[in-house]
Design a protein around this motif. Structure first.
Motif, PDB file in Angstrom:
ATOM      1  N   MET A   1     -13.468   7.429   3.218  1.00 34.55           N
ATOM      2  CA  MET A   1     -12.475   7.514   2.165  1.00 34.55           C
ATOM      3  C   MET A   1     -11.491   6.346   2.184  1.00 34.55           C
ATOM      4  O   MET A   1     -10.743   6.174   1.256  1.00 34.55           O
ATOM      5  N   ALA A   2     -11.513   5.571   3.252  1.00 36.80           N
ATOM      6  CA  ALA A   2     -10.609   4.431   3.332  1.00 36.80           C
ATOM      7  C   ALA A   2     -10.925   3.412   2.250  1.00 36.80           C
ATOM      8  O   ALA A   2     -10.016   2.798   1.687  1.00 36.80           O
ATOM      9  N   ALA A   3     -12.211   3.242   1.940  1.00 30.71           N
ATOM     10  CA  ALA A   3     -12.592   2.289   0.895  1.00 30.71           C
ATOM     11  C   ALA A   3     -12.092   2.762  -0.465  1.00 30.71           C
ATOM     12  O   ALA A   3     -11.624   1.959  -1.277  1.00 30.71           O
ATOM     13  N   VAL A   4     -12.175   4.050  -0.734  1.00 33.08           N
ATOM     14  CA  VAL A   4     -11.701   4.599  -2.006  1.00 33.08           C
ATOM     15  C   VAL A   4     -10.201   4.404  -2.137  1.00 33.08           C
ATOM     16  O   VAL A   4      -9.712   3.969  -3.183  1.00 33.08           O
ATOM     17  N   ASP A   5      -9.465   4.706  -1.068  1.00 33.14           N
ATOM     18  CA  ASP A   5      -8.012   4.523  -1.095  1.00 33.14           C
ATOM     19  C   ASP A   5      -7.639   3.058  -1.305  1.00 33.14           C
ATOM     20  O   ASP A   5      -6.725   2.744  -2.065  1.00 33.14           O
ATOM     21  N   ARG A   6      -8.350   2.169  -0.635  1.00 28.82           N
ATOM     22  CA  ARG A   6      -8.068   0.737  -0.777  1.00 28.82           C
ATOM     23  C   ARG A   6      -8.310   0.280  -2.212  1.00 28.82           C
ATOM     24  O   ARG A   6      -7.486  -0.429  -2.803  1.00 28.82           O
ATOM     25  N   LEU A   7      -9.436   0.716  -2.790  1.00 29.80           N
ATOM     26  CA  LEU A   7      -9.740   0.328  -4.171  1.00 29.80           C
ATOM     27  C   LEU A   7      -8.723   0.907  -5.150  1.00 29.80           C
ATOM     28  O   LEU A   7      -8.298   0.222  -6.079  1.00 29.80           O
ATOM     29  N   GLN A   8      -8.326   2.162  -4.940  1.00 31.23           N
ATOM     30  CA  GLN A   8      -7.321   2.761  -5.815  1.00 31.23           C
ATOM     31  C   GLN A   8      -6.006   2.003  -5.742  1.00 31.23           C
ATOM     32  O   GLN A   8      -5.372   1.737  -6.773  1.00 31.23           O
ATOM     33  N   ARG A   9      -5.588   1.646  -4.535  1.00 31.23           N
ATOM     34  CA  ARG A   9      -4.342   0.890  -4.386  1.00 31.23           C
ATOM     35  C   ARG A   9      -4.433  -0.468  -5.068  1.00 31.23           C
ATOM     36  O   ARG A   9      -3.490  -0.913  -5.724  1.00 31.23           O
ATOM     37  N   GLN A  10      -5.560  -1.148  -4.915  1.00 29.52           N
ATOM     38  CA  GLN A  10      -5.711  -2.463  -5.531  1.00 29.52           C
ATOM     39  C   GLN A  10      -5.677  -2.363  -7.062  1.00 29.52           C
ATOM     40  O   GLN A  10      -5.101  -3.230  -7.723  1.00 29.52           O
ATOM     41  N   ILE A  11      -6.295  -1.348  -7.618  1.00 26.89           N
ATOM     42  CA  ILE A  11      -6.276  -1.167  -9.073  1.00 26.89           C
ATOM     43  C   ILE A  11      -4.862  -0.892  -9.557  1.00 26.89           C
ATOM     44  O   ILE A  11      -4.411  -1.454 -10.560  1.00 26.89           O
ATOM     45  N   ILE A  12      -4.118  -0.059  -8.836  1.00 27.04           N
ATOM     46  CA  ILE A  12      -2.734   0.246  -9.220  1.00 27.04           C
ATOM     47  C   ILE A  12      -1.870  -1.004  -9.120  1.00 27.04           C
ATOM     48  O   ILE A  12      -1.052  -1.283 -10.003  1.00 27.04           O
ATOM     49  N   ILE A  13      -2.051  -1.788  -8.070  1.00 25.58           N
ATOM     50  CA  ILE A  13      -1.280  -3.031  -7.913  1.00 25.58           C
ATOM     51  C   ILE A  13      -1.610  -4.005  -9.043  1.00 25.58           C
ATOM     52  O   ILE A  13      -0.711  -4.639  -9.609  1.00 25.58           O
ATOM     53  N   ALA A  14      -2.890  -4.124  -9.397  1.00 24.15           N
ATOM     54  CA  ALA A  14      -3.272  -5.020 -10.493  1.00 24.15           C
ATOM     55  C   ALA A  14      -2.659  -4.553 -11.810  1.00 24.15           C
ATOM     56  O   ALA A  14      -2.169  -5.379 -12.603  1.00 24.15           O
ATOM     57  N   ASP A  15      -2.654  -3.246 -12.061  1.00 30.18           N
ATOM     58  CA  ASP A  15      -2.017  -2.721 -13.275  1.00 30.18           C
ATOM     59  C   ASP A  15      -0.531  -3.069 -13.303  1.00 30.18           C
ATOM     60  O   ASP A  15      -0.003  -3.514 -14.332  1.00 30.18           O
ATOM     61  N   CYS A  16       0.132  -2.871 -12.173  1.00 30.43           N
ATOM     62  CA  CYS A  16       1.562  -3.179 -12.099  1.00 30.43           C
ATOM     63  C   CYS A  16       1.830  -4.666 -12.300  1.00 30.43           C
ATOM     64  O   CYS A  16       2.830  -5.046 -12.927  1.00 30.43           O
ATOM     65  N   GLN A  17       0.945  -5.515 -11.791  1.00 28.48           N
ATOM     66  CA  GLN A  17       1.125  -6.951 -11.975  1.00 28.48           C
ATOM     67  C   GLN A  17       0.987  -7.342 -13.443  1.00 28.48           C
ATOM     68  O   GLN A  17       1.705  -8.223 -13.922  1.00 28.48           O
ATOM     69  N   VAL A  18       0.090  -6.686 -14.163  1.00 31.29           N
ATOM     70  CA  VAL A  18      -0.031  -6.965 -15.599  1.00 31.29           C
ATOM     71  C   VAL A  18       1.259  -6.584 -16.307  1.00 31.29           C
ATOM     72  O   VAL A  18       1.770  -7.339 -17.148  1.00 31.29           O
ATOM     73  N   TYR A  19       1.819  -5.420 -15.967  1.00 26.90           N
ATOM     74  CA  TYR A  19       3.074  -4.995 -16.598  1.00 26.90           C
ATOM     75  C   TYR A  19       4.215  -5.942 -16.255  1.00 26.90           C
ATOM     76  O   TYR A  19       5.037  -6.263 -17.108  1.00 26.90           O
TER      77      TYR A  19
END
Length: 165
Positions: A1-19
Motif C-alpha cells: 500500500m506504500a506505492a498507492v499512498d505515494r502515488l496519491q500524494r504525488q497526484i494531490i501535490i501536482a493538483d495543488c501546484q496547478v492551482y
C-alpha cells in the motif's frame, strides 16, 4: 500500500501546484508568470511520472492475471496433488502480488488522467508559433492523447470525473 499512498500524494501535490500556478498568473506580473510557468512544469513532470507509473502497474497486473489464468487452466498431475496447499498461498486474480488491486489502479489512473489529459489538450491548443517555445520548455502537447486521457478520467470513479466530461 506504500506505492498507492505515494502515488496519491504525488497526484494531490501536482493538483495543488496547478492551482498555485493559476494563482501566480492572476498577479499579472512578469516575475509571477515565470514563477507560475516553473510551478506548472513541476506539476506536469509529476503528472507524467504518475501516469507512467500507474500504466506500468496496470500492465504488470494484467500480465500477471493472464499468466495466472493460463497456469490455472492447465493443471498438471503434480499440481493436482498440491492444489489444496498452493491455492491458499496464491493471490486472487483481483489482487496483485504487492497488494494493489485493479480497482485501486483504475481509480488512481482516473485521478491522474484528468491533469495529464488537461495538460496535453491545453498545450495542443497553443498557437503554432508559440508551440515550439512551449515544447522547448518541456511541455508536449498531443491532442489525441489528451482527449483519450480525459475520456478515461470521465469514465472513472474519481471525484474529478464530472469535470472531465
Amino acid at each position: 500500500m506504500a506505492a498507492v499512498d505515494r502515488l496519491q500524494r504525488q497526484i494531490i501535490i501536482a493538483d495543488c501546484q496547478v492551482y498555485l500556478a493559476v494563482l501566480s498568473f492572476i498577479k499579472q506580473e512578469l516575475s509571477a508568470y515565470i514563477k507560475g510557468g516553473w510551478i506548472l512544469r513541476k506539476a506536469w513532470k509529476m503528472y507524467n511520472k504518475c501516469y507512467i507509473d500507474i500504466t506500468h502497474l496496470q500492465e504488470g497486473n494484467s500480465r500477471r492475471a493472464s499468466e495466472q489464468q493460463a497456469v490455472s487452466s492447465l493443471p498438471s498431475t503434480s499440481d493436482l496433488s498440491h492444489s489444496s496447499r498452493s491455492s491458499s498461498t496464491r493471490p486472487s486474480q483481483s489482487q496483485r502480488l504487492d497488494g494493489i488491486s485493479p480497482e485501486v489502479l483504475d481509480r488512481l489512473k482516473g485521478s491522474v488522467s484528468f491533469g495529464y489529459g488537461l495538460f496535453h489538450l491545453c498545450i495542443s491548443m497553443v498557437p503554432p508559433h508559440l508551440l515550439k517555445i512551449v515544447n522547448l520548455l518541456g511541455f508536449p502537447g498531443d491532442r489525441h492523447q489528451g482527449l483519450s486521457a480525459l475520456t478515461y478520467a470521465s469514465e472513472s470513479k474519481d471525484m474529478k470525473a464530472p469535470l472531465a466530461t
